[in-house]
Design a protein around this motif. Structure first.
Motif, PDB file in Angstrom:
ATOM      1  N   GLU A  33       0.863  -1.176   0.000  1.00 35.38           N
ATOM      2  CA  GLU A  33       0.000   0.000   0.000  1.00 35.38           C
ATOM      3  C   GLU A  33       0.892   1.215   0.000  1.00 35.38           C
ATOM      4  OE1 GLU A  33      -0.307   2.455   2.665  1.00 35.38           O
ATOM      5  OE2 GLU A  33       1.448   1.499   3.518  1.00 35.38           O
ATOM      6  N   TYR A  34       0.346   2.332  -0.464  1.00 37.96           N
ATOM      7  CA  TYR A  34       1.029   3.609  -0.292  1.00 37.96           C
ATOM      8  C   TYR A  34      -0.020   4.689  -0.198  1.00 37.96           C
ATOM      9  CZ  TYR A  34       0.254   4.523  -5.253  1.00 37.96           C
ATOM     10  OH  TYR A  34      -0.328   4.730  -6.472  1.00 37.96           O
ATOM     11  N   ALA A  35       0.349   5.789   0.408  1.00 40.47           N
ATOM     12  CA  ALA A  35      -0.609   6.879   0.561  1.00 40.47           C
ATOM     13  C   ALA A  35       0.147   8.190   0.611  1.00 40.47           C
ATOM     14  CB  ALA A  35      -1.422   6.692   1.847  1.00 40.47           C
ATOM     15  N   MET A  36      -0.569   9.246   0.263  1.00 44.46           N
ATOM     16  CA  MET A  36      -0.039  10.594   0.435  1.00 44.46           C
ATOM     17  C   MET A  36      -0.537  11.024   1.805  1.00 44.46           C
ATOM     18  SD  MET A  36       1.612  13.063  -1.049  1.00 44.46           S
ATOM     19  CE  MET A  36       1.635  13.214  -2.820  1.00 44.46           C
ATOM     20  N   VAL A  37       0.384  11.195   2.759  1.00 48.13           N
ATOM     21  CA  VAL A  37      -0.024  11.551   4.126  1.00 48.13           C
ATOM     22  C   VAL A  37       0.575  12.907   4.473  1.00 48.13           C
ATOM     23  CG1 VAL A  37      -0.101  10.782   6.540  1.00 48.13           C
ATOM     24  CG2 VAL A  37       0.146   9.080   4.731  1.00 48.13           C
ATOM     25  N   HIS A  38      -0.265  13.849   4.845  1.00 48.93           N
ATOM     26  CA  HIS A  38       0.179  15.199   5.208  1.00 48.93           C
ATOM     27  C   HIS A  38       1.171  15.750   4.162  1.00 48.93           C
ATOM     28  CE1 HIS A  38      -1.521  13.747   8.910  1.00 48.93           C
ATOM     29  NE2 HIS A  38      -0.460  13.041   9.242  1.00 48.93           N
ATOM     30  N   GLY A  39       0.898  15.479   2.870  1.00 48.43           N
ATOM     31  CA  GLY A  39       1.714  16.065   1.801  1.00 48.43           C
ATOM     32  C   GLY A  39       2.936  15.277   1.371  1.00 48.43           C
ATOM     33  N   ASN A  40       3.193  14.111   1.971  1.00 43.16           N
ATOM     34  CA  ASN A  40       4.333  13.281   1.546  1.00 43.16           C
ATOM     35  C   ASN A  40       3.868  11.864   1.251  1.00 43.16           C
ATOM     36  OD1 ASN A  40       6.705  15.096   2.018  1.00 43.16           O
ATOM     37  ND2 ASN A  40       5.879  15.084   4.095  1.00 43.16           N
ATOM     38  N   TYR A  41       4.621  11.186   0.371  1.00 48.99           N
ATOM     39  CA  TYR A  41       4.328   9.782   0.099  1.00 48.99           C
ATOM     40  C   TYR A  41       4.864   8.898   1.221  1.00 48.99           C
ATOM     41  CZ  TYR A  41       3.251   9.934  -4.987  1.00 48.99           C
ATOM     42  OH  TYR A  41       2.693  10.104  -6.223  1.00 48.99           O
ATOM     43  N   TYR A  42       4.102   7.868   1.568  1.00 49.37           N
ATOM     44  CA  TYR A  42       4.560   6.834   2.499  1.00 49.37           C
ATOM     45  C   TYR A  42       4.104   5.493   1.929  1.00 49.37           C
ATOM     46  CZ  TYR A  42       5.064  10.419   6.139  1.00 49.37           C
ATOM     47  OH  TYR A  42       5.425  11.515   6.865  1.00 49.37           O
ATOM     48  N   GLY A  43       4.934   4.446   2.013  1.00 49.12           N
ATOM     49  CA  GLY A  43       4.510   3.155   1.468  1.00 49.12           C
ATOM     50  C   GLY A  43       5.198   1.980   2.131  1.00 49.12           C
ATOM     51  N   THR A  44       4.524   0.832   2.055  1.00 52.04           N
ATOM     52  CA  THR A  44       4.971  -0.392   2.721  1.00 52.04           C
ATOM     53  C   THR A  44       5.457  -1.406   1.690  1.00 52.04           C
ATOM     54  OG1 THR A  44       3.220  -0.059   4.345  1.00 52.04           O
ATOM     55  CG2 THR A  44       4.206  -2.247   4.265  1.00 52.04           C
ATOM     56  N   SER A  45       6.651  -1.939   1.896  1.00 54.19           N
ATOM     57  CA  SER A  45       7.193  -2.951   0.972  1.00 54.19           C
ATOM     58  C   SER A  45       6.544  -4.307   1.233  1.00 54.19           C
ATOM     59  CB  SER A  45       8.710  -3.050   1.169  1.00 54.19           C
ATOM     60  OG  SER A  45       9.169  -4.312   0.731  1.00 54.19           O
ATOM     61  N   ASN A  46       5.982  -4.877   0.196  1.00 53.86           N
ATOM     62  CA  ASN A  46       5.326  -6.178   0.318  1.00 53.86           C
ATOM     63  C   ASN A  46       6.344  -7.281   0.599  1.00 53.86           C
ATOM     64  OD1 ASN A  46       3.186  -7.871   0.310  1.00 53.86           O
ATOM     65  ND2 ASN A  46       2.833  -7.830  -1.879  1.00 53.86           N
ATOM     66  N   SER A  47       7.450  -7.288  -0.164  1.00 56.25           N
ATOM     67  CA  SER A  47       8.417  -8.389  -0.039  1.00 56.25           C
ATOM     68  C   SER A  47       9.058  -8.384   1.351  1.00 56.25           C
ATOM     69  CB  SER A  47       9.486  -8.298  -1.126  1.00 56.25           C
ATOM     70  OG  SER A  47      10.019  -7.015  -1.166  1.00 56.25           O
ATOM     71  N   GLN A  48       9.330  -7.181   1.860  1.00 56.56           N
ATOM     72  CA  GLN A  48       9.951  -7.073   3.190  1.00 56.56           C
ATOM     73  C   GLN A  48       9.094  -7.747   4.267  1.00 56.56           C
ATOM     74  OE1 GLN A  48      11.342  -2.956   3.984  1.00 56.56           O
ATOM     75  NE2 GLN A  48      10.745  -3.309   6.099  1.00 56.56           N
ATOM     76  N   ILE A  49       7.784  -7.490   4.245  1.00 54.96           N
ATOM     77  CA  ILE A  49       6.953  -8.082   5.309  1.00 54.96           C
ATOM     78  C   ILE A  49       6.686  -9.556   5.054  1.00 54.96           C
ATOM     79  CG2 ILE A  49       5.898  -5.889   5.989  1.00 54.96           C
ATOM     80  CD1 ILE A  49       3.389  -6.666   4.706  1.00 54.96           C
ATOM     81  N   SER A  50       6.531  -9.937   3.782  1.00 54.79           N
ATOM     82  CA  SER A  50       6.274 -11.359   3.494  1.00 54.79           C
ATOM     83  C   SER A  50       7.471 -12.206   3.908  1.00 54.79           C
ATOM     84  CB  SER A  50       5.982 -11.559   2.007  1.00 54.79           C
ATOM     85  OG  SER A  50       4.812 -10.874   1.677  1.00 54.79           O
ATOM     86  N   ASP A  51       8.696 -11.724   3.632  1.00 49.04           N
ATOM     87  CA  ASP A  51       9.905 -12.484   4.009  1.00 49.04           C
ATOM     88  C   ASP A  51       9.951 -12.676   5.527  1.00 49.04           C
ATOM     89  OD1 ASP A  51      10.564 -12.494   1.392  1.00 49.04           O
ATOM     90  OD2 ASP A  51      12.228 -11.053   1.544  1.00 49.04           O
ATOM     91  N   ALA A  52       9.691 -11.593   6.270  1.00 46.73           N
ATOM     92  CA  ALA A  52       9.757 -11.665   7.736  1.00 46.73           C
ATOM     93  C   ALA A  52       8.702 -12.634   8.280  1.00 46.73           C
ATOM     94  CB  ALA A  52       9.570 -10.277   8.341  1.00 46.73           C
ATOM     95  N   MET A  53       7.500 -12.560   7.733  1.00 46.60           N
ATOM     96  CA  MET A  53       6.423 -13.435   8.222  1.00 46.60           C
ATOM     97  C   MET A  53       6.720 -14.897   7.907  1.00 46.60           C
ATOM     98  SD  MET A  53       3.175 -11.058   7.315  1.00 46.60           S
ATOM     99  CE  MET A  53       1.902 -12.223   7.740  1.00 46.60           C
ATOM    100  N   ARG A  54       7.268 -15.128   6.722  1.00 41.16           N
ATOM    101  CA  ARG A  54       7.611 -16.508   6.352  1.00 41.16           C
ATOM    102  C   ARG A  54       8.671 -17.063   7.310  1.00 41.16           C
ATOM    103  NH1 ARG A  54       9.139 -15.585   1.283  1.00 41.16           N
ATOM    104  NH2 ARG A  54       7.141 -14.773   0.633  1.00 41.16           N
ATOM    105  N   ALA A  55       9.539 -16.184   7.800  1.00 40.87           N
ATOM    106  CA  ALA A  55      10.583 -16.607   8.743  1.00 40.87           C
ATOM    107  C   ALA A  55      10.028 -16.750  10.164  1.00 40.87           C
ATOM    108  CB  ALA A  55      11.736 -15.613   8.709  1.00 40.87           C
ATOM    109  N   GLY A  56       8.704 -16.600  10.330  1.00 40.62           N
ATOM    110  CA  GLY A  56       8.076 -16.809  11.640  1.00 40.62           C
ATOM    111  C   GLY A  56       8.012 -15.560  12.504  1.00 40.62           C
ATOM    112  N   GLN A  57       8.367 -14.406  11.936  1.00 44.57           N
ATOM    113  CA  GLN A  57       8.323 -13.161  12.706  1.00 44.57           C
ATOM    114  C   GLN A  57       6.927 -12.546  12.630  1.00 44.57           C
ATOM    115  OE1 GLN A  57      11.165 -11.062  14.054  1.00 44.57           O
ATOM    116  NE2 GLN A  57      11.924 -13.151  14.210  1.00 44.57           N
ATOM    117  N   ASP A  58       6.466 -11.973  13.746  1.00 40.13           N
ATOM    118  CA  ASP A  58       5.286 -11.111  13.693  1.00 40.13           C
ATOM    119  C   ASP A  58       5.766  -9.752  13.197  1.00 40.13           C
ATOM    120  OD1 ASP A  58       3.481 -12.963  14.672  1.00 40.13           O
ATOM    121  OD2 ASP A  58       3.893 -12.438  16.764  1.00 40.13           O
ATOM    122  N   VAL A  59       4.939  -9.100  12.395  1.00 37.30           N
ATOM    123  CA  VAL A  59       5.370  -7.834  11.789  1.00 37.30           C
ATOM    124  C   VAL A  59       4.419  -6.707  12.184  1.00 37.30           C
ATOM    125  CG1 VAL A  59       5.780  -6.625   9.603  1.00 37.30           C
ATOM    126  CG2 VAL A  59       6.448  -9.025   9.841  1.00 37.30           C
TER     127      VAL A  59
END
Ligand code: 5GP
Length: 203
Positions: free
Chosen positions: A70-96
Protein backbone atom coordinates in the motif's frame (compact mmCIF):
# COMPACT_ATOMS: atom_id res chain seq x y z
CA UNK A 1 4.98 -21.24 11.68
CA UNK A 2 4.03 -18.11 9.76
CA UNK A 3 3.99 -14.86 11.74
CA UNK A 4 1.05 -12.44 12.07
CA UNK A 5 0.63 -8.98 10.64
CA UNK A 6 -0.29 -6.19 13.07
CA UNK A 7 -1.49 -2.93 11.55
CA UNK A 8 -1.11 -0.10 14.06
CA UNK A 9 -2.66 3.28 13.31
CA UNK A 10 -3.76 6.33 15.25
CA UNK A 11 -5.57 9.63 14.58
CA UNK A 12 -3.00 12.04 13.03
CA UNK A 13 -0.34 9.35 13.35
CA UNK A 14 0.80 10.89 16.63
CA UNK A 15 1.61 9.47 20.01
CA UNK A 16 2.65 5.90 19.26
CA UNK A 17 6.39 5.96 18.42
CA UNK A 18 7.60 5.46 22.01
CA UNK A 19 4.91 2.87 22.69
CA UNK A 20 5.82 0.76 19.66
CA UNK A 21 9.57 1.05 20.33
CA UNK A 22 9.03 -0.24 23.87
CA UNK A 23 7.01 -3.23 22.69
CA UNK A 24 9.60 -4.06 20.01
CA UNK A 25 12.32 -4.05 22.68
CA UNK A 26 10.33 -6.19 25.08
CA UNK A 27 9.02 -8.95 22.77
CA UNK A 28 11.02 -11.47 20.74
CA UNK A 29 10.19 -12.46 17.17
CA UNK A 30 8.64 -9.09 16.44
CA UNK A 31 9.80 -6.97 13.49
CA UNK A 32 9.06 -3.41 12.47
CA UNK A 33 8.30 -2.86 8.80
CA UNK A 34 10.47 0.07 7.70
CA UNK A 35 8.36 2.13 5.27
CA UNK A 36 9.53 4.22 2.35
CA UNK A 37 8.82 7.94 2.54
CA UNK A 38 9.51 11.11 0.59
CA UNK A 39 9.37 13.35 3.67
CA UNK A 40 12.64 14.87 4.81
CA UNK A 41 14.62 13.30 7.63
CA UNK A 42 14.10 14.81 11.08
CA UNK A 43 17.03 15.44 13.42
CA UNK A 44 17.94 12.16 15.13
CA UNK A 45 16.49 9.94 12.39
CA UNK A 46 18.63 7.47 10.41
CA UNK A 47 17.99 6.25 6.88
CA UNK A 48 16.93 2.59 7.02
CA UNK A 49 15.89 2.70 10.70
CA UNK A 50 12.78 4.90 11.01
CA UNK A 51 12.21 4.98 7.23
CA UNK A 52 13.89 4.44 3.91
CA UNK A 53 14.11 8.10 2.87
CA UNK A 54 13.77 8.47 -0.89
CA UNK A 55 12.92 11.24 -3.37
CA UNK A 56 9.68 11.42 -5.36
CA UNK A 57 11.07 9.85 -8.62
CA UNK A 58 12.45 6.86 -6.64
CA UNK A 59 9.13 6.46 -4.81
CA UNK A 60 7.21 6.59 -8.09
CA UNK A 61 9.60 3.91 -9.40
CA UNK A 62 8.62 1.70 -6.43
CA UNK A 63 4.95 2.19 -7.28
CA UNK A 64 5.63 1.22 -10.91
CA UNK A 65 7.58 -1.91 -9.86
CA UNK A 66 4.49 -3.04 -7.93
CA UNK A 67 6.17 -4.10 -4.67
CA UNK A 68 4.23 -1.69 -2.45
CA UNK A 69 1.50 -3.45 -0.48
CA UNK A 70 0.00 0.00 0.00
CA UNK A 71 1.03 3.61 -0.29
CA UNK A 72 -0.61 6.88 0.56
CA UNK A 73 -0.04 10.59 0.43
CA UNK A 74 -0.02 11.55 4.13
CA UNK A 75 0.18 15.20 5.21
CA UNK A 76 1.71 16.07 1.80
CA UNK A 77 4.33 13.28 1.55
CA UNK A 78 4.33 9.78 0.10
CA UNK A 79 4.56 6.83 2.50
CA UNK A 80 4.51 3.15 1.47
CA UNK A 81 4.97 -0.39 2.72
CA UNK A 82 7.19 -2.95 0.97
CA UNK A 83 5.33 -6.18 0.32
CA UNK A 84 8.42 -8.39 -0.04
CA UNK A 85 9.95 -7.07 3.19
CA UNK A 86 6.95 -8.08 5.31
CA UNK A 87 6.27 -11.36 3.49
CA UNK A 88 9.90 -12.48 4.01
CA UNK A 89 9.76 -11.67 7.74
CA UNK A 90 6.42 -13.44 8.22
CA UNK A 91 7.61 -16.51 6.35
CA UNK A 92 10.58 -16.61 8.74
CA UNK A 93 8.08 -16.81 11.64
CA UNK A 94 8.32 -13.16 12.71
CA UNK A 95 5.29 -11.11 13.69
CA UNK A 96 5.37 -7.83 11.79
CA UNK A 97 4.21 -4.39 12.91
CA UNK A 98 3.05 -1.93 10.27
CA UNK A 99 2.88 1.58 11.71
CA UNK A 100 0.81 3.27 9.04
CA UNK A 101 -1.88 5.88 8.60
CA UNK A 102 -5.61 5.18 8.54
CA UNK A 103 -5.83 5.18 4.70
CA UNK A 104 -3.02 2.60 4.52
CA UNK A 105 -4.58 0.51 7.30
CA UNK A 106 -7.83 0.28 5.32
CA UNK A 107 -5.99 -0.87 2.16
CA UNK A 108 -3.88 -3.50 3.96
CA UNK A 109 -6.93 -4.93 5.72
CA UNK A 110 -8.69 -5.28 2.34
CA UNK A 111 -5.67 -7.05 0.81
CA UNK A 112 -4.74 -9.18 3.81
CA UNK A 113 -7.89 -10.06 5.68
CA UNK A 114 -6.01 -11.99 8.37
CA UNK A 115 -4.16 -8.83 9.47
CA UNK A 116 -4.99 -7.54 12.95
CA UNK A 117 -5.97 -3.87 13.16
CA UNK A 118 -4.99 -2.06 16.35
CA UNK A 119 -5.99 1.57 16.93
CA UNK A 120 -4.03 3.69 19.38
CA UNK A 121 -6.18 6.43 20.87
CA UNK A 122 -4.93 9.40 22.89
CA UNK A 123 -7.05 10.06 26.02
CA UNK A 124 -8.45 13.23 24.39
CA UNK A 125 -8.09 15.61 21.45
CA UNK A 126 -6.39 18.17 23.70
CA UNK A 127 -3.77 15.68 24.89
CA UNK A 128 -3.03 14.73 21.28
CA UNK A 129 -2.64 18.40 20.33
CA UNK A 130 -0.31 19.01 23.31
CA UNK A 131 1.80 15.94 22.52
CA UNK A 132 2.24 16.88 18.87
CA UNK A 133 3.06 20.47 19.80
CA UNK A 134 5.62 19.43 22.44
CA UNK A 135 7.34 17.13 19.93
CA UNK A 136 8.29 20.29 17.96
CA UNK A 137 8.82 18.34 14.73
CA UNK A 138 6.24 20.20 12.66
CA UNK A 139 5.51 23.79 11.80
CA UNK A 140 2.33 25.25 13.28
CA UNK A 141 0.71 24.98 9.80
CA UNK A 142 1.59 21.25 9.46
CA UNK A 143 0.32 20.70 12.97
CA UNK A 144 -3.04 22.29 12.17
CA UNK A 145 -3.39 19.95 9.12
CA UNK A 146 -2.61 16.88 11.27
CA UNK A 147 -5.09 17.88 13.96
CA UNK A 148 -7.81 18.65 11.41
CA UNK A 149 -7.26 15.22 9.78
CA UNK A 150 -7.41 13.59 13.23
CA UNK A 151 -11.05 14.66 13.63
CA UNK A 152 -12.06 12.32 10.77
CA UNK A 153 -9.42 9.63 11.33
CA UNK A 154 -10.66 8.96 14.85
CA UNK A 155 -13.80 7.36 13.34
CA UNK A 156 -11.61 4.50 12.08
CA UNK A 157 -11.81 2.97 15.56
CA UNK A 158 -15.02 1.18 14.53
CA UNK A 159 -13.17 -0.92 11.91
CA UNK A 160 -10.40 -2.03 14.26
CA UNK A 161 -10.01 -5.31 16.14
CA UNK A 162 -8.37 -3.79 19.23
CA UNK A 163 -8.18 -0.34 20.83
CA UNK A 164 -5.26 0.69 23.03
CA UNK A 165 -5.72 3.97 24.91
CA UNK A 166 -2.38 5.67 25.27
CA UNK A 167 -2.89 7.62 28.46
CA UNK A 168 -0.45 5.99 30.86
CA UNK A 169 2.54 4.72 28.83
CA UNK A 170 3.23 1.69 31.07
CA UNK A 171 -0.37 0.52 30.78
CA UNK A 172 -0.44 1.09 27.01
CA UNK A 173 2.79 -0.96 26.62
CA UNK A 174 1.27 -3.79 28.68
CA UNK A 175 -2.00 -3.63 26.68
CA UNK A 176 -0.28 -3.71 23.29
CA UNK A 177 1.93 -6.61 24.40
CA UNK A 178 -1.19 -8.46 25.60
CA UNK A 179 -2.79 -8.17 22.17
CA UNK A 180 0.30 -9.56 20.42
CA UNK A 181 0.79 -12.34 22.96
CA UNK A 182 -2.89 -13.34 22.83
CA UNK A 183 -2.77 -13.55 19.04
CA UNK A 184 0.18 -15.95 19.38
CA UNK A 185 -2.05 -18.29 21.43
CA UNK A 186 -4.63 -18.66 18.65
CA UNK A 187 -5.31 -22.26 17.69
CA UNK A 188 -4.11 -21.80 14.11
CA UNK A 189 -0.79 -20.39 15.36
CA UNK A 190 -0.20 -23.50 17.50
CA UNK A 191 -1.18 -26.38 15.23
CA UNK A 192 2.35 -27.85 15.05
CA UNK A 193 2.86 -27.78 18.82
CA UNK A 194 -0.61 -29.20 19.45
CA UNK A 195 -0.09 -31.98 16.92
CA UNK A 196 3.13 -33.02 18.70
CA UNK A 197 1.33 -33.11 22.04
CA UNK A 198 -1.64 -35.04 20.64
CA UNK A 199 0.63 -37.77 19.27
CA UNK A 200 1.66 -38.48 22.88
CA UNK A 201 -2.01 -39.20 23.68
CA UNK A 202 -2.24 -41.92 21.05
CA UNK A 203 -2.75 -45.31 22.60
P1 5GP B 1 5.63 10.65 10.38
O1 5GP B 1 6.01 11.52 9.22
O2 5GP B 1 5.20 11.45 11.57
O3 5GP B 1 6.68 9.63 10.72
O4 5GP B 1 4.37 9.79 9.93
C1 5GP B 1 3.24 10.42 9.39
C2 5GP B 1 2.14 9.41 9.17
O5 5GP B 1 2.48 8.48 8.15
C3 5GP B 1 1.82 8.56 10.40
O6 5GP B 1 0.40 8.48 10.51
C4 5GP B 1 2.40 7.21 10.05
O7 5GP B 1 1.71 6.16 10.71
C5 5GP B 1 2.14 7.18 8.57
N1 5GP B 1 2.96 6.19 7.85
C6 5GP B 1 4.23 5.80 8.11
N2 5GP B 1 4.62 4.85 7.25
C7 5GP B 1 3.57 4.61 6.42
C8 5GP B 1 3.34 3.72 5.31
O8 5GP B 1 4.19 2.93 4.90
N3 5GP B 1 2.12 3.79 4.72
C9 5GP B 1 1.14 4.65 5.13
N4 5GP B 1 -0.01 4.60 4.49
N5 5GP B 1 1.31 5.48 6.16
C10 5GP B 1 2.51 5.48 6.80
Amino acid sequence: MKGSLFIISSPSGGGKGTLIRRVLNELDDLTYSVSFTTRSMRPGETDGIEYHFVDVPVFEGLIAEGDLLEYAMVHGNYYGTSNSQISDAMRAGQDVILEIDVQGARIVKRKREEAINIFILPPSYQVLADRLRNRKTESEEQLEIRLENARQEVEFYSSCDYIVINDNLEKAVADLKSVILAERLRRDRQTDAVRDILTTFEP
